[in-house]
Design a protein around this motif. Structure first.
Motif, PDB file in Angstrom:
ATOM      1  N   SER A 211     -21.162  66.273  -6.652  1.00 41.65           N
ATOM      2  CA  SER A 211     -20.564  65.035  -6.148  1.00 41.65           C
ATOM      3  C   SER A 211     -20.493  65.106  -4.625  1.00 41.65           C
ATOM      4  O   SER A 211     -20.794  66.149  -4.035  1.00 41.65           O
ATOM      5  CB  SER A 211     -19.161  64.830  -6.733  1.00 41.65           C
ATOM      6  OG  SER A 211     -18.236  65.736  -6.150  1.00 41.65           O
ATOM      7  N   GLU A 231     -25.199  61.299  -4.261  1.00 43.89           N
ATOM      8  CA  GLU A 231     -24.431  60.101  -4.575  1.00 43.89           C
ATOM      9  C   GLU A 231     -24.568  59.746  -6.061  1.00 43.89           C
ATOM     10  O   GLU A 231     -25.551  60.121  -6.718  1.00 43.89           O
ATOM     11  CB  GLU A 231     -24.914  58.917  -3.730  1.00 43.89           C
ATOM     12  CG  GLU A 231     -24.734  59.093  -2.228  1.00 43.89           C
ATOM     13  CD  GLU A 231     -23.322  58.761  -1.781  1.00 43.89           C
ATOM     14  OE1 GLU A 231     -22.487  58.399  -2.644  1.00 43.89           O
ATOM     15  OE2 GLU A 231     -23.051  58.876  -0.572  1.00 43.89           O
ATOM     16  N   ASP A 232     -23.610  59.004  -6.547  1.00 43.77           N
ATOM     17  CA  ASP A 232     -23.687  58.472  -7.913  1.00 43.77           C
ATOM     18  C   ASP A 232     -24.450  57.148  -7.856  1.00 43.77           C
ATOM     19  O   ASP A 232     -23.862  56.066  -7.911  1.00 43.77           O
ATOM     20  CB  ASP A 232     -22.284  58.274  -8.476  1.00 43.77           C
ATOM     21  CG  ASP A 232     -22.314  57.835  -9.943  1.00 43.77           C
ATOM     22  OD1 ASP A 232     -23.376  57.964 -10.577  1.00 43.77           O
ATOM     23  OD2 ASP A 232     -21.268  57.358 -10.432  1.00 43.77           O
ATOM     24  N   SER A 263     -18.494  66.542 -11.769  1.00 50.48           N
ATOM     25  CA  SER A 263     -18.808  65.478 -10.813  1.00 50.48           C
ATOM     26  C   SER A 263     -17.591  64.561 -10.776  1.00 50.48           C
ATOM     27  O   SER A 263     -16.559  64.875 -11.380  1.00 50.48           O
ATOM     28  CB  SER A 263     -20.085  64.729 -11.218  1.00 50.48           C
ATOM     29  OG  SER A 263     -20.013  64.264 -12.554  1.00 50.48           O
ATOM     30  N   SER A 268     -22.152  61.433 -15.418  1.00 52.44           N
ATOM     31  CA  SER A 268     -23.565  61.277 -15.075  1.00 52.44           C
ATOM     32  C   SER A 268     -24.145  62.509 -14.389  1.00 52.44           C
ATOM     33  O   SER A 268     -24.926  63.257 -14.972  1.00 52.44           O
ATOM     34  CB  SER A 268     -23.749  60.042 -14.184  1.00 52.44           C
ATOM     35  OG  SER A 268     -25.099  59.857 -13.833  1.00 52.44           O
ATOM     36  N   ARG A 269     -23.760  62.762 -13.140  1.00 51.34           N
ATOM     37  CA  ARG A 269     -24.403  63.826 -12.364  1.00 51.34           C
ATOM     38  C   ARG A 269     -24.163  65.218 -12.949  1.00 51.34           C
ATOM     39  O   ARG A 269     -25.089  66.024 -13.058  1.00 51.34           O
ATOM     40  CB  ARG A 269     -23.931  63.753 -10.908  1.00 51.34           C
ATOM     41  CG  ARG A 269     -24.445  62.529 -10.158  1.00 51.34           C
ATOM     42  CD  ARG A 269     -23.701  62.310  -8.847  1.00 51.34           C
ATOM     43  NE  ARG A 269     -22.336  61.852  -9.087  1.00 51.34           N
ATOM     44  CZ  ARG A 269     -21.443  61.623  -8.124  1.00 51.34           C
ATOM     45  NH1 ARG A 269     -21.774  61.838  -6.857  1.00 51.34           N
ATOM     46  NH2 ARG A 269     -20.234  61.193  -8.422  1.00 51.34           N
ATOM     47  N   ASN A 303     -27.536  58.515 -15.283  1.00 46.07           N
ATOM     48  CA  ASN A 303     -28.205  57.248 -15.008  1.00 46.07           C
ATOM     49  C   ASN A 303     -29.718  57.384 -15.211  1.00 46.07           C
ATOM     50  O   ASN A 303     -30.254  58.481 -15.371  1.00 46.07           O
ATOM     51  CB  ASN A 303     -27.862  56.727 -13.608  1.00 46.07           C
ATOM     52  CG  ASN A 303     -28.405  57.600 -12.490  1.00 46.07           C
ATOM     53  OD1 ASN A 303     -29.548  58.052 -12.519  1.00 46.07           O
ATOM     54  ND2 ASN A 303     -27.574  57.846 -11.478  1.00 46.07           N
TER      55      ASN A 303
END
Length: 330
Positions: A211, A231-232, A263, A268-269, A303
């Motif tokens: 993050s 970045e997200d 994150s 997601s990440r 994502n």
């Protein structure tokens, strides 16, 4: 429903009955069930988890797993709390002190002195209770492997004497990171990574921070903190960091360290990072890794850009693309 098998010795025969209406629940699985989150802890959902303790009242009063309800037994009948609608519950988990298998042993001694005796050895009170309520549930009843003794030894911080949980208390329940590799790798969010109690309880010795935020632990210590600053967003690129990520985790596993990967939201990440590592560690497909992580954490949602990069990573790890991401994750 039962399945049968036989083991034998000289002059005797033992029949093993495997209970197929029941399934074993590993301590890690119950831990992860307790720590699922949507916007709030899933423990707030009335039809999510029914956790039943079939030990004695004294044992239950001394300590039990959070949210567990004690099941009373009168004569040979188990009395399920009236507020429980087992037919609608997703997870029904029963535990006693230390049951570790689902076998019922039927020993045939009829060969001895004309005896016709058959002895049935149940695996414990949890199995007896599970059999009694299996017809009331939509899904198989889960029997906690090793019972309370095993679970409380691994997750002592989930012991409690609290009997009644109000809705507001469940709303405020702070989940722990989910467990990915037993006792070694956890997956969580930024809040959990900043909580000193969680670090202490889980014995966290290293962080992988995927993050932009900077956490309070291991700052400036490159041996214990890998900070992948992305970045997200759909523009985020994680590929250049994956070899270093896998090397960092491998080293800490070799050292016996416990690692937290996180994150901002843990959706997601960080999920992309653990998926990449599992593909590397187990030399397995993205699809298989995804299915495994989904069993541990219900809201895995890297994502589309990260999924595309994971697909490319699969080709590097396995020597070619295997997973059709348009089908597997649609």
């Amino acid at each position: 429903m039962m399945k049968r098998g036989f083991t034998g010795g000289y002059g005797s025969q033992t029949e093993v009955l495997w209970l197929t209406d029941l399934v074993l629940c590993e301590p890690m699985e119950l831990y992860n069930i307790l720590n699922q989150v949507t916007k709030l802890s899933r423990l707030t959902e009335p039809n999510y988890l029914c956790l039943l303790d079939v030990r004695s009242k004294q044992e239950y009063d001394e300590s039990h797993v959070i949210t567990a309800r004690r099941v009373k037994k009168i004569a040979d009948e188990y009395l399920i709390p009236e507020s429980m609608d087992l037919e609608c519950v997703k997870y029904c988990v029963v535990y006693d002190s230390n049951t570790s298998c689902l076998n019922l042993i039927l020993k045939d001694d009829s060969h001895k002195s004309g005896s016709s005796r058959n002895d049935l050895f149940a695996g414990g009170a949890a199995i007896e209770c599970g059999k009694a309520i299996a017809h009331l549930t939509r899904y198989p009843v889960k029997i906690l492997r090793g019972g309370y003794e095993s679970f409380s030894a691994k997750y002592h911080f989930f012991r409690t004497q609290k009997i009644i949980w109000m809705p507001q208390e469940l709303d405020e329940f702070q989940a722990y990171p989910v467990e990915i590799v037993p006792g070694r790798i956890y997956l969580g969010d930024f809040r959990q990574a900043c909580d000193p109690k969680i670090q202490k309880d889980l014995k966290i010795k290293a962080h992988v921070n995927v993050s932009m935020e900077t956490g309070p632990f291991f700052a400036g210590d490159a041996d214990k903190l890998l900070h992948i600053q992305i970045e997200d967003s759909l523009e985020a690129i994680i590929s250049p960091f994956l070899r270093h990520l896998c090397h960092f985790i491998d080293i800490h596993l070799d050292l016996g360290s416990v690692i937290l990967i996180f994150s901002t939201l843990g959706i997601s990440r960080s999920c992309a990072a653990i998926l990449a590592y599992l593909m590397h560690r187990n030399e397995q497909t993205l699809k298989k890794s995804w299915e495994y992580v989904k069993k541990c954490k219900n809201n895995v949602r890297p994502n589309q850009a990260l999924v595309a990069e994971l697909s490319e990573w699969e080709a590097i790890v396995l020597g070619g693309l295997v997973t059709d991401t348009t089908v597997a994750f649609s």
